[in-house]
Design an enzyme around this catalytic site. Sequence first.
Site: not given
Lengths: 328, 328
Positions: A53-56, A104, A214
């Site tokens: 997922g993006s946002g990291h 991950k 998250h």
Amino acid sequence: MKKFIDSPASLLDTSLQGFAKAHADIVQLNTQPNFIYRKQSRQGKVALISGGGSGHEPLHSGFVGVGMLDAACPGQIFTSPTPDQMLMAAQAVDGGSGVLFIVKNYAGDVMNFEMAAEMLEGPNATVLVNDDVSLPKDHPIGRRGVAGTTLVEKIVGAAAEAGYDLAACKTLGDKVVQATASMGVALTSCTVPALGHPTFTLADDEIEMGVGIHGERGRETTKLVSASEIVEQLATHIQDELNPQSGQKVLLHVNGFGGTPLVELHLIYELAWQYWQKRGLLIERCLVGNFTTSLDMAGCSLTLTLLDEEMLRLWDAPVNTAALRWGI
Amino acid sequence: MKKFIDSPASLLDTSLQGFAKAHADIVQLNTQPNFIYRKQSRQGKVALISGGGSGHEPLHSGFVGVGMLDAACPGQIFTSPTPDQMLMAAQAVDGGSGVLFIVKNYAGDVMNFEMAAEMLEGPNATVLVNDDVSLPKDHPIGRRGVAGTTLVEKIVGAAAEAGYDLAACKTLGDKVVQATASMGVALTSCTVPALGHPTFTLADDEIEMGVGIHGERGRETTKLVSASEIVEQLATHIQDELNPQSGQKVLLHVNGFGGTPLVELHLIYELAWQYWQKRGLLIERCLVGNFTTSLDMAGCSLTLTLLDEEMLRLWDAPVNTAALRWGI
């Protein structure tokens, strides 16, 4: 919710365009499906692919380049990428020596990377990263992959660059995962754009020990204590897990979740350094900064990796990516 | 207030210890008074010294190293360093070719750097950075120095490394300042540890256009609008100030204030790129990330520098610091 966006739906695509332009000397962007890949691919080298997922950010797109990843597959914010992203990325960067997926440990990521691996013709293997010791070892879905991922990608990336074959890269990746433990703490929640409000709430005097990247609730919600006490708690969980001997060489990674200033991260590093120095560890290498983030979350994690000479040499090897760069 | 601290009074000193340990290959820390300086100083080179209140990291300590600063003098959070810091730093790094001070235009910084310059025996000069176009040119205390400082320090640092003498470094620094304009916007305030609460307040639907890097109120408090509209406003102020011709080569710097995720900063970069691309500018170089921060403030600034061939060559020259590293 206050963010720089035009709409949650367009955020990622526009941001990827900006990322690819800002680092056009290192990476290229493929759209439909989205993946970031190395500008100069190398024939004969094992191709390393990660994603999630993006946002990291900068994980994983910021780690694409010489000496690290060949491609990164970004899902929507906190959402797994789809198998076609990994499949097409693999086809784009496969240099004829096979593909190593670095994944991950989240159910969606694992499932979609597995599907891509099944669809992919040609040799491939997967390293599963599950370094988060805030969950027990026997947790039903296993432990989460968190900030240790950066270290796995750097060390295995250097090995692939040096000519390790697929089996050797896989063995090395598993070894780094085994030697790595992480734990994080949140002072605030993050806010996912599509959701529009914080993922969880904490009172003004509360922190979340063992938080996931998250914003997953962690081991316990506790009262805010001093930085020294927080470091003592995080480090003790990691110490108990890895149980290193005095004289052990280690890499200490202090990772910010996005909303915590560098002045605090360097304070945390000093306190963690003192904790392990007292226990006789040799802190040979370190990494301090925002590498595995959770959007705007205030918080940080500690990661410790027990180093052998091979891992130390590969950590030091040249790398040229948007987020990590040395020796080149 | 939620921060990783033991006490506001000890935060900076402990953090500096951590910073110096984390980057021991590049820098050393002097205490009493505090300054960060290059590990390998070079005789015969003009010494570059900057500094200012802490809380803007990586500026300035993260810019100490080969090809950039010789020393950085950190004051307490958002508080000017004292003249003895600059004086002792200058004595420590003076390589016999004089000292250039790079000073952001704030009354306290200007006064204390001036006192240090007066006390210092030997040739020295000062470049004053005042790139913030959110204040009018005839503002009584002048315009503030903000994110353009990074670009001045990089370009003049490369010149000093290349053997420019003191007068040439000073002339070049003034030229870069003249060619540079910045403007920022805040979505939230920052919280200074010693104060314990946000510096200012904004309603859930408000933003602060033209904010300063210490949370100074800006040009106006307005309603939250789309990222595209925010970029249009910031870029237009910069465009009107610099009035570049079509075909002009530029460096575009998107700077995060600390609390804004990279996914949003790259979106801002894409939108700013489109704004100036439409106006015929050649965006030859860029820098996207958190470089001149305001602790945990959510927000960002745009900086545009009109490049000539000399500035372009010096921007590309090798640099090896904690926060900027290439070509080495």
